[in-house]
Design an enzyme around this catalytic site. Structure first.
Site, short mmCIF file in Angstrom:
data_model
loop_
_atom_site.label_atom_id
_atom_site.label_comp_id
_atom_site.label_asym_id
_atom_site.label_seq_id
_atom_site.Cartn_x
_atom_site.Cartn_y
_atom_site.Cartn_z
N THR A 128 0.83 -1.21 0.00
CA THR A 128 0.00 0.00 0.00
C THR A 128 0.87 1.27 0.00
OG1 THR A 128 -1.69 -1.18 1.25
CG2 THR A 128 -1.80 1.22 1.30
N VAL A 129 1.79 1.35 0.94
CA VAL A 129 2.57 2.59 1.09
C VAL A 129 3.63 2.70 -0.01
CG1 VAL A 129 3.98 3.98 2.67
CG2 VAL A 129 2.18 2.52 3.59
N ARG A 137 8.70 -9.54 -1.24
CA ARG A 137 8.73 -10.93 -0.79
C ARG A 137 8.36 -11.87 -1.92
NH1 ARG A 137 5.69 -11.23 4.55
NH2 ARG A 137 4.30 -10.06 3.19
N GLU A 172 8.57 9.82 10.22
CA GLU A 172 7.32 10.58 10.34
C GLU A 172 6.09 9.71 10.13
OE1 GLU A 172 6.72 14.28 10.86
OE2 GLU A 172 5.09 12.98 11.45
N VAL A 215 3.90 7.39 12.87
CA VAL A 215 2.86 7.81 13.82
C VAL A 215 1.82 8.66 13.09
CG1 VAL A 215 2.34 9.00 15.99
CG2 VAL A 215 4.55 7.86 15.70
N ILE A 247 -0.35 12.75 9.19
CA ILE A 247 -0.25 13.94 10.07
C ILE A 247 1.21 14.18 10.44
CG2 ILE A 247 -0.91 14.92 12.31
CD1 ILE A 247 -3.38 13.21 12.31
N GLU A 289 -2.95 -3.24 9.33
CA GLU A 289 -1.62 -3.85 9.32
C GLU A 289 -1.70 -5.23 8.66
OE1 GLU A 289 1.30 -2.25 10.57
OE2 GLU A 289 -0.22 -0.73 10.35
N LYS A 299 2.66 3.49 18.67
CA LYS A 299 2.74 4.93 18.37
C LYS A 299 2.88 5.74 19.66
CE LYS A 299 0.24 4.16 14.08
NZ LYS A 299 -1.08 3.91 13.48
N GLY A 304 -3.65 4.83 4.94
CA GLY A 304 -3.97 4.87 3.51
C GLY A 304 -2.74 5.19 2.68
N1 LIG Z 1 -1.03 1.11 5.26
C1 LIG Z 1 -1.04 2.23 5.98
O1 LIG Z 1 -2.00 3.01 5.96
C2 LIG Z 1 0.13 2.57 6.82
C3 LIG Z 1 1.20 1.73 6.97
N2 LIG Z 1 2.25 2.08 7.75
C4 LIG Z 1 3.40 1.20 7.86
O2 LIG Z 1 4.03 1.11 6.59
C5 LIG Z 1 4.61 -0.19 6.42
C6 LIG Z 1 4.05 -0.83 5.16
O3 LIG Z 1 2.65 -0.93 5.25
P1 LIG Z 1 1.78 -1.38 4.00
O4 LIG Z 1 2.29 -0.78 2.76
O5 LIG Z 1 0.37 -1.13 4.39
O6 LIG Z 1 2.04 -2.95 4.00
P2 LIG Z 1 1.71 -4.00 2.87
O7 LIG Z 1 1.46 -5.28 3.56
O8 LIG Z 1 0.68 -3.48 1.94
O9 LIG Z 1 3.08 -4.10 2.04
C7 LIG Z 1 4.24 -4.65 2.60
C8 LIG Z 1 5.28 -4.76 1.51
O10 LIG Z 1 6.48 -5.22 2.08
C9 LIG Z 1 6.93 -6.40 1.43
N3 LIG Z 1 7.50 -7.29 2.42
C10 LIG Z 1 6.96 -7.67 3.60
N4 LIG Z 1 7.79 -8.50 4.24
C11 LIG Z 1 8.87 -8.68 3.45
C12 LIG Z 1 10.05 -9.45 3.55
N5 LIG Z 1 10.30 -10.21 4.60
N6 LIG Z 1 10.95 -9.38 2.54
C13 LIG Z 1 10.71 -8.60 1.46
N7 LIG Z 1 9.59 -7.84 1.30
C14 LIG Z 1 8.68 -7.89 2.29
C15 LIG Z 1 5.69 -7.01 0.78
O11 LIG Z 1 6.10 -7.79 -0.34
P3 LIG Z 1 5.04 -8.46 -1.33
O12 LIG Z 1 4.40 -7.34 -2.07
O13 LIG Z 1 5.86 -9.34 -2.20
O14 LIG Z 1 4.06 -9.20 -0.45
C16 LIG Z 1 4.91 -5.76 0.40
O15 LIG Z 1 5.34 -5.28 -0.85
C17 LIG Z 1 4.28 -0.95 7.71
O16 LIG Z 1 5.34 -0.77 8.61
C18 LIG Z 1 3.04 -0.23 8.23
O17 LIG Z 1 2.88 -0.37 9.62
C19 LIG Z 1 2.33 3.28 8.40
C20 LIG Z 1 1.30 4.16 8.30
C21 LIG Z 1 0.09 3.87 7.54
N1 LIG Z 2 -2.78 0.13 10.52
C1 LIG Z 2 -2.47 1.50 10.82
C2 LIG Z 2 -1.81 2.11 9.63
C3 LIG Z 2 -1.17 3.38 9.95
O1 LIG Z 2 -0.36 3.50 10.85
C4 LIG Z 2 -3.72 2.26 11.15
O2 LIG Z 2 -4.81 1.75 10.88
O3 LIG Z 2 -3.61 3.36 11.70
#
Ligand SMILES: NC(=O)C1=CN([C@@H]2O[C@H](COP(=O)(O)OP(=O)(O)OC[C@H]3O[C@@H](n4cnc5c(N)ncnc54)[C@H](OP(=O)(O)O)[C@@H]3O)[C@@H](O)[C@H]2O)C=CC1
Ligand SMILES: N[C@@H](CC=O)C(=O)O
Length: 409
Positions: free
Chosen positions: A12-13, A44, A128, A131, A135, A189, A204, A301
């Site tokens: 997602t991010v 992954r 940033e 948390v 924001i 998550e 957080k 998001g």
């Molecule tokens: N989603 C949100 O709104 C927010 C997320 N965050 C934080 O941002 C981070 C990412 O979140 P998000 O994008 O939602 O997560 P996703 O689960 O959507 O994406 C995770 C990505 O990381 C890759 N990945 C996970 N584990 C491994 C590994 N062991 N080796 C290699 N690649 C790996 C996955 O690979 P693959 O695509 O192959 O599965 C995927 O591309 C997290 O720390 C989350 O807490 C923070 C704020 C908001």
């Molecule tokens: N899973 C978290 C993502 C952002 O930190 C949330 O829902 O707030």
């Protein structure tokens, strides 16, 4: 000249970040005088379909291959989890690369040692997005509030649970339906247990308590409760009481020390935080010079979070490493604060029970019978933890289905 970036994670991010890098490429070139180029991405699963990959990017599932490029200036970690993310970041910092991460699990659990490592290696470590998503809370606390004395921080820092509570109470969705939708929207998550059990909000809170009060806390140090026990009936009852239930984190400095908690609370509808709906987050800061201020915005998001990551990438590229270091002070950790509580009793006996309650009337402020949900709401006065436990134990000894919500004022 080009700034070379290695990206870890393309979910997602990560996808949101590629969109923003592309959308802002002219701005970035003008601001930095150089382009930001994503050279390689670690994922992954190489079989997944990926849209809009940057030209000539190396997509790999091998961290070993990822480390072979010695040109990288910045490593962006948006994969999540504690291991192997910790080892990835240590490798980056030890090899002179600045790091930008959105990983609250890791920064909460190992932030102190990673910050020390970044300091020692004279590189950046920016977090940033860890948390409250979009924001800019870390930048504000470290920069704008640097000369103010902060007394307390409280609010909503988990988008998933706030979205779920909003949908459950506004649309009558059940818990599973609300969680599934939050996952589809990319708010949750990878393991949504962290969201619904309050762990994500607690991570957080740990990061904020370290930043503002220099405390190094772990999850075992303070009360953490999520929304798994919040029933739609409770949400309907509190609406009849002109209130809302919200998952609130609170960090309070008192004469006895700093207390931290994450719990569902009852809020009267005219409380500022009661109007924060869906994936939005809000953080109330009480400080000496400003008194009360509120930061509000989307806490989860793709684009909001990627925006926070990109802002960190730009300041890192300019070598303006935010001094997001714990403040130095004499703060002690304290376990509980005095609070009022709302008890919700599910009962078929209604007003008969109302008069029979054996609880200590001196501690009760008022009670309300909510016939639509067959629930009795008991509001306490501000009571200590000890008094609260006495009331709760008495209620539980004569009734089943007792729910308790601290009242957030
Ligand atoms: N989603 C949100 O709104 C927010 C997320 N965050 C934080 O941002 C981070 C990412 O979140 P998000 O994008 O939602 O997560 P996703 O689960 O959507 O994406 C995770 C990505 O990381 C890759 N990945 C996970 N584990 C491994 C590994 N062991 N080796 C290699 N690649 C790996 C996955 O690979 P693959 O695509 O192959 O599965 C995927 O591309 C997290 O720390 C989350 O807490 C923070 C704020 C908001
Ligand atoms: N899973 C978290 C993502 C952002 O930190 C949330 O829902 O707030």
């Amino acid at each position: 000249m080009t700034i070379h970036v290695g990206l870890i994670g393309l979910g997602t991010v990560g996808q949101g970040l590629l969109t923003l890098l592309d959308r802002n490429k002219d701005y970035i070139q003008n601001k930095l005088g150089e382009a930001i180029q994503v050279d390689q991405i670690l994922v992954r699963n190489l079989e997944k379909k990926r849209d809009n990959l940057p030209k000539n990017v190396l997509l790999t599932d091998s961290f070993n291959d990822f480390t072979k490029n010695s040109n990288l200036d910045i490593i962006i970690e948006v994969a999540g989890g504690i291991h192997p993310a910790k080892e990835w970041l240590q490798w980056a910092l030890e090899n002179g690369r600045s790091v930008v991460t959105a990983n609250k699990d890791l920064i909460a659990s190992h932030g102190s040692e990673l910050i020390a490592l970044a300091k020692q290696e004279k590189v950046g470590l920016a977090y940033e997005a860890a948390v409250a998503g979009g924001i800019p809370i870390i930048a504000n606390l470290t920069d704008y509030y640097a000369t103010d004395q902060i007394h307390s921080l409280a609010g909503i820092v988990n988008g998933t649970t706030n979205y779920m509570l909003s949908q459950m109470s506004q649309k009558g969705w059940d818990y599973e339906q609300a969680l599934t939708k939050a996952q589809e929207l990319g708010f949750a998550e990878a393991d949504p247990k962290n969201d619904v059990e309050g762990i994500d909000a607690a991570y957080k809170a740990i990061i904020l308590a370290r930043l503002v009060f220099g405390l190094d806390l772990s999850l075992a140090d303070f009360p953490i409760e999520g929304i798994t026990a919040v029933h739609p009936t409770d949400l309907a009852t509190v609406e009849q009481l002109n209130g809302k239930i919200k998952l609130i984190f609170a960090i309070n400095q008192t004469q006895n020390g700093v207390s931290v908690s994450v719990r569902p609370h009852f809020l009267h509808q005219d409380n500022l935080l009661a109007s924060v709906e869906n994936e939005n987050n809000a953080i109330l800061i009480n400080s000496q010079s400003l008194n009360n201020s509120l930061l509000f915005g989307p806490g989860a998001g793709a684009l909001p979070t990627a925006q926070a990551v990109l802002a960190d990438v730009l300041t890192t590229a300019e070598r303006r490493f935010y001094p997001a270091l714990p403040r130095q002070g004499e703060w002690q950790f304290q376990h509980e604060t005095t609070q009022s509580h709302l008890f919700l009793l599910t009962t078929e006996q209604g007003e008969a029970l109302f008069n029979q309650l054996l609880i200590n009337q001196a501690l009760i402020d008022h009670t309300v019978w909510v016939p639509e949900q067959k629930q009795l709401a008991i509001f306490t006065k501000a009571i200590s933890q000890q008094d609260f436990e006495a009331v709760r134990d008495q209620l539980q000894s004569t009734n089943t289905g007792v729910k308790e919500y601290p009242i957030y004022k």
